[in-house]
Scaffold this motif. Structure first.
Motif, PDB file in Angstrom:
ATOM      1  N   GLN A  89       0.870  -1.172   0.000  1.00 24.72           N
ATOM      2  CA  GLN A  89       0.000   0.000   0.000  1.00 24.72           C
ATOM      3  C   GLN A  89       0.908   1.223   0.000  1.00 24.72           C
ATOM      4  O   GLN A  89       2.014   1.186   0.559  1.00 24.72           O
ATOM      5  CB  GLN A  89      -0.876   0.001   1.260  1.00 24.72           C
ATOM      6  CG  GLN A  89      -1.632   1.280   1.553  1.00 24.72           C
ATOM      7  CD  GLN A  89      -2.989   1.325   0.881  1.00 24.72           C
ATOM      8  OE1 GLN A  89      -3.058   1.423  -0.341  1.00 24.72           O
ATOM      9  NE2 GLN A  89      -4.046   1.251   1.672  1.00 24.72           N
ATOM     10  N   ALA A  90       0.481   2.299  -0.641  1.00 23.91           N
ATOM     11  CA  ALA A  90       1.284   3.520  -0.670  1.00 23.91           C
ATOM     12  C   ALA A  90       0.393   4.717  -0.360  1.00 23.91           C
ATOM     13  O   ALA A  90      -0.784   4.749  -0.738  1.00 23.91           O
ATOM     14  CB  ALA A  90       1.948   3.692  -2.035  1.00 23.91           C
ATOM     15  N   TYR A  91       0.956   5.670   0.354  1.00 19.99           N
ATOM     16  CA  TYR A  91       0.249   6.890   0.722  1.00 19.99           C
ATOM     17  C   TYR A  91       1.074   8.092   0.282  1.00 19.99           C
ATOM     18  O   TYR A  91       2.274   8.167   0.583  1.00 19.99           O
ATOM     19  CB  TYR A  91       0.066   6.997   2.237  1.00 19.99           C
ATOM     20  CG  TYR A  91      -0.635   5.848   2.913  1.00 19.99           C
ATOM     21  CD1 TYR A  91      -1.968   5.951   3.313  1.00 19.99           C
ATOM     22  CD2 TYR A  91       0.042   4.662   3.195  1.00 19.99           C
ATOM     23  CE1 TYR A  91      -2.597   4.909   3.971  1.00 19.99           C
ATOM     24  CE2 TYR A  91      -0.577   3.613   3.854  1.00 19.99           C
ATOM     25  CZ  TYR A  91      -1.903   3.740   4.235  1.00 19.99           C
ATOM     26  OH  TYR A  91      -2.516   2.709   4.888  1.00 19.99           O
ATOM     27  N   ASP A  92       0.447   9.024  -0.411  1.00 18.79           N
ATOM     28  CA  ASP A  92       1.075  10.308  -0.687  1.00 18.79           C
ATOM     29  C   ASP A  92       0.973  11.125   0.598  1.00 18.79           C
ATOM     30  O   ASP A  92      -0.134  11.445   1.048  1.00 18.79           O
ATOM     31  CB  ASP A  92       0.342  11.006  -1.830  1.00 18.79           C
ATOM     32  CG  ASP A  92       1.014  12.300  -2.261  1.00 18.79           C
ATOM     33  OD1 ASP A  92       1.845  12.838  -1.501  1.00 18.79           O
ATOM     34  OD2 ASP A  92       0.691  12.792  -3.354  1.00 18.79           O
ATOM     35  N   LEU A  93       2.105  11.453   1.205  1.00 20.61           N
ATOM     36  CA  LEU A  93       2.101  12.105   2.515  1.00 20.61           C
ATOM     37  C   LEU A  93       1.890  13.613   2.447  1.00 20.61           C
ATOM     38  O   LEU A  93       1.819  14.263   3.494  1.00 20.61           O
ATOM     39  CB  LEU A  93       3.410  11.799   3.249  1.00 20.61           C
ATOM     40  CG  LEU A  93       3.632  10.329   3.602  1.00 20.61           C
ATOM     41  CD1 LEU A  93       4.970  10.160   4.328  1.00 20.61           C
ATOM     42  CD2 LEU A  93       2.482   9.791   4.447  1.00 20.61           C
ATOM     43  N   ARG A  94       1.750  14.155   1.260  1.00 19.19           N
ATOM     44  CA  ARG A  94       1.440  15.581   1.173  1.00 19.19           C
ATOM     45  C   ARG A  94       0.015  15.805   1.683  1.00 19.19           C
ATOM     46  O   ARG A  94      -0.910  15.090   1.285  1.00 19.19           O
ATOM     47  CB  ARG A  94       1.581  16.072  -0.266  1.00 19.19           C
ATOM     48  CG  ARG A  94       3.017  16.088  -0.765  1.00 19.19           C
ATOM     49  CD  ARG A  94       3.098  16.431  -2.231  1.00 19.19           C
ATOM     50  NE  ARG A  94       2.491  15.394  -3.061  1.00 19.19           N
ATOM     51  CZ  ARG A  94       2.469  15.422  -4.398  1.00 19.19           C
ATOM     52  NH1 ARG A  94       3.019  16.435  -5.046  1.00 19.19           N
ATOM     53  NH2 ARG A  94       1.901  14.447  -5.082  1.00 19.19           N
ATOM     54  N   PRO A  95      -0.173  16.778   2.589  1.00 18.67           N
ATOM     55  CA  PRO A  95      -1.507  16.987   3.169  1.00 18.67           C
ATOM     56  C   PRO A  95      -2.565  17.267   2.100  1.00 18.67           C
ATOM     57  O   PRO A  95      -2.333  18.029   1.158  1.00 18.67           O
ATOM     58  CB  PRO A  95      -1.301  18.217   4.071  1.00 18.67           C
ATOM     59  CG  PRO A  95       0.161  18.218   4.383  1.00 18.67           C
ATOM     60  CD  PRO A  95       0.836  17.694   3.153  1.00 18.67           C
ATOM     61  N   ILE A  96      -3.702  16.620   2.263  1.00 19.54           N
ATOM     62  CA  ILE A  96      -4.850  16.877   1.382  1.00 19.54           C
ATOM     63  C   ILE A  96      -5.610  18.067   1.948  1.00 19.54           C
ATOM     64  O   ILE A  96      -5.991  18.064   3.123  1.00 19.54           O
ATOM     65  CB  ILE A  96      -5.768  15.644   1.310  1.00 19.54           C
ATOM     66  CG1 ILE A  96      -4.993  14.437   0.753  1.00 19.54           C
ATOM     67  CG2 ILE A  96      -6.995  15.932   0.453  1.00 19.54           C
ATOM     68  CD1 ILE A  96      -5.761  13.122   0.879  1.00 19.54           C
ATOM     69  N   ALA A  97      -5.834  19.081   1.138  1.00 14.30           N
ATOM     70  CA  ALA A  97      -6.560  20.265   1.588  1.00 14.30           C
ATOM     71  C   ALA A  97      -7.975  19.879   2.012  1.00 14.30           C
ATOM     72  O   ALA A  97      -8.579  18.984   1.406  1.00 14.30           O
ATOM     73  CB  ALA A  97      -6.608  21.306   0.480  1.00 14.30           C
ATOM     74  N   PRO A  98      -8.527  20.518   3.052  1.00 13.62           N
ATOM     75  CA  PRO A  98      -9.868  20.149   3.527  1.00 13.62           C
ATOM     76  C   PRO A  98     -10.933  20.153   2.433  1.00 13.62           C
ATOM     77  O   PRO A  98     -11.754  19.216   2.363  1.00 13.62           O
ATOM     78  CB  PRO A  98     -10.148  21.215   4.597  1.00 13.62           C
ATOM     79  CG  PRO A  98      -8.796  21.579   5.112  1.00 13.62           C
ATOM     80  CD  PRO A  98      -7.893  21.532   3.910  1.00 13.62           C
ATOM     81  N   ASP A  99     -10.942  21.167   1.579  1.00 15.49           N
ATOM     82  CA  ASP A  99     -11.942  21.215   0.507  1.00 15.49           C
ATOM     83  C   ASP A  99     -11.759  20.063  -0.473  1.00 15.49           C
ATOM     84  O   ASP A  99     -12.739  19.486  -0.957  1.00 15.49           O
ATOM     85  CB  ASP A  99     -11.865  22.548  -0.234  1.00 15.49           C
ATOM     86  CG  ASP A  99     -12.375  23.713   0.593  1.00 15.49           C
ATOM     87  OD1 ASP A  99     -12.976  23.469   1.664  1.00 15.49           O
ATOM     88  OD2 ASP A  99     -12.176  24.874   0.177  1.00 15.49           O
ATOM     89  N   ALA A 100     -10.492  19.730  -0.757  1.00 18.00           N
ATOM     90  CA  ALA A 100     -10.222  18.622  -1.674  1.00 18.00           C
ATOM     91  C   ALA A 100     -10.641  17.294  -1.054  1.00 18.00           C
ATOM     92  O   ALA A 100     -11.133  16.401  -1.750  1.00 18.00           O
ATOM     93  CB  ALA A 100      -8.735  18.600  -2.035  1.00 18.00           C
ATOM     94  N   LEU A 101     -10.464  17.160   0.252  1.00 19.04           N
ATOM     95  CA  LEU A 101     -10.877  15.936   0.941  1.00 19.04           C
ATOM     96  C   LEU A 101     -12.389  15.758   0.861  1.00 19.04           C
ATOM     97  O   LEU A 101     -12.882  14.659   0.565  1.00 19.04           O
ATOM     98  CB  LEU A 101     -10.423  15.983   2.394  1.00 19.04           C
ATOM     99  CG  LEU A 101     -10.841  14.802   3.277  1.00 19.04           C
ATOM    100  CD1 LEU A 101     -10.247  13.503   2.759  1.00 19.04           C
ATOM    101  CD2 LEU A 101     -10.431  15.041   4.723  1.00 19.04           C
ATOM    102  N   VAL A 102     -13.132  16.818   1.112  1.00 20.99           N
ATOM    103  CA  VAL A 102     -14.592  16.736   1.062  1.00 20.99           C
ATOM    104  C   VAL A 102     -15.060  16.442  -0.366  1.00 20.99           C
ATOM    105  O   VAL A 102     -15.973  15.628  -0.579  1.00 20.99           O
ATOM    106  CB  VAL A 102     -15.231  18.035   1.594  1.00 20.99           C
ATOM    107  CG1 VAL A 102     -16.735  18.037   1.359  1.00 20.99           C
ATOM    108  CG2 VAL A 102     -14.933  18.194   3.088  1.00 20.99           C
ATOM    109  N   ALA A 103     -14.437  17.085  -1.358  1.00 23.70           N
ATOM    110  CA  ALA A 103     -14.821  16.844  -2.749  1.00 23.70           C
ATOM    111  C   ALA A 103     -14.543  15.395  -3.150  1.00 23.70           C
ATOM    112  O   ALA A 103     -15.358  14.749  -3.818  1.00 23.70           O
ATOM    113  CB  ALA A 103     -14.063  17.804  -3.666  1.00 23.70           C
TER     114      ALA A 103
END
Length: 255
Positions: free
Chosen positions: A157-171
């Motif tokens: 499994q791989a995770y991009d560790l760059r923070p996801i912006a709150p609006d992008a997360l909700v979208a």
């Protein structure tokens, strides 16, 4: 190194929360908008129906819980706005070290992912995922996790560790909530000996632990399926029945 007691206290408040894609189908059927529920609505649904949610629901909920305790946290993941999307949470301890907190995959507890920390290790570790050791590596902005099973099976499994912006997360959550393929339910089962992982998929269910995988008795009817989910999750019977009915007629795909 284990996470701090403050971070673990928030994490363990979610011990009884399954990862499930039933609530998304039930909420989809209701016709209410938006499909990505607010944390307030998720709390209400849990109080009334014993539901939790998928990885997007759980990430939003966990971030909110961390921040209420003054713990910085943000979403990480991969393949947003696709059927392969997955999100988890990175939370920072008092020294600013990041820990991966993945309720979507039902990890047992957070794990240190700060490669600059002297406590970080790439050696296989037990006690973080039921029935497997995990080996971590960080390359550029990506965390790579190898799951090493007792039978020799390996998955990644791989995770991009760059923070996801709150609006992008909700979208991205809204996109995911509108995709329906099959009902999935996973939950950690705490025993004196170990933490087991219970998994229900297409008509079968099983437990994973240090001794490998144990299949449960076949479910011979929809009523059997509903009852098994109810017993393992505590979810409202009608919510389960309505969600399974939606999946029975769905033609669009999800995670």
């Amino acid at each position: 190194m284990r996470a701090s007691s403050d971070l673990l206290a928030v994490w363990h408040a979610f011990d009884a929360f399954p990862m499930e894609t039933l609530t998304k189908a039930w909420h989809f059927r209701s016709g209410n908008e938006p499909k990505q529920r607010s944390v307030e609505l998720m709390r209400l649904h849990r109080e009334r129906y014993g539901s939790s949610g998928n990885c997007f629901d759980l990430a939003l909920w966990l971030i909110d819980a961390f921040r209420r305790e003054g713990i910085p946290a943000y979403a990480v993941g991969h393949d947003l706005l696709t059927p392969n999307a997955h999100v988890a949470v990175a939370a920072l301890d008092e020294r600013g070290r990041a820990y991966l907190c993945d309720l979507g995959d039902q990890w047992i507890e957070p794990i240190l992912i700060d490669a600059e920390s002297g406590d970080f290790t790439d050696e296989p570790l037990a006690g973080f995922v039921s029935g497997a050791r995990v080996a971590l590596s960080v390359r550029e902005s990506w965390l790579h996790v190898a799951y090493l099973r007792p039978n020799g099976k390996r998955s990644e499994q791989a995770y991009d560790l760059r923070p996801i912006a709150p609006d992008a997360l909700v979208a991205a959550g809204e996109y995911s909530q509108r995709l329906l393929r099959k009902p999935l339910v996973e939950r950690r089962i705490y025993t004196e000996a170990e933490v087991l992982h219970w998994d229900l998929g297409d008509g079968t269910s099983f437990l994973s632990g240090n001794r490998g995988r144990t299949e449960e008795a076949p479910m011979r009817s929809q009523a059997d399926r509903v009852e098994r989910i109810r017993l393992h999750t505590g979810m409202d019977r009608q919510v389960i029945e309505q969600a399974l009915a939606v999946y029975g007629t769905a033609s669009i795909e999800i995670e």
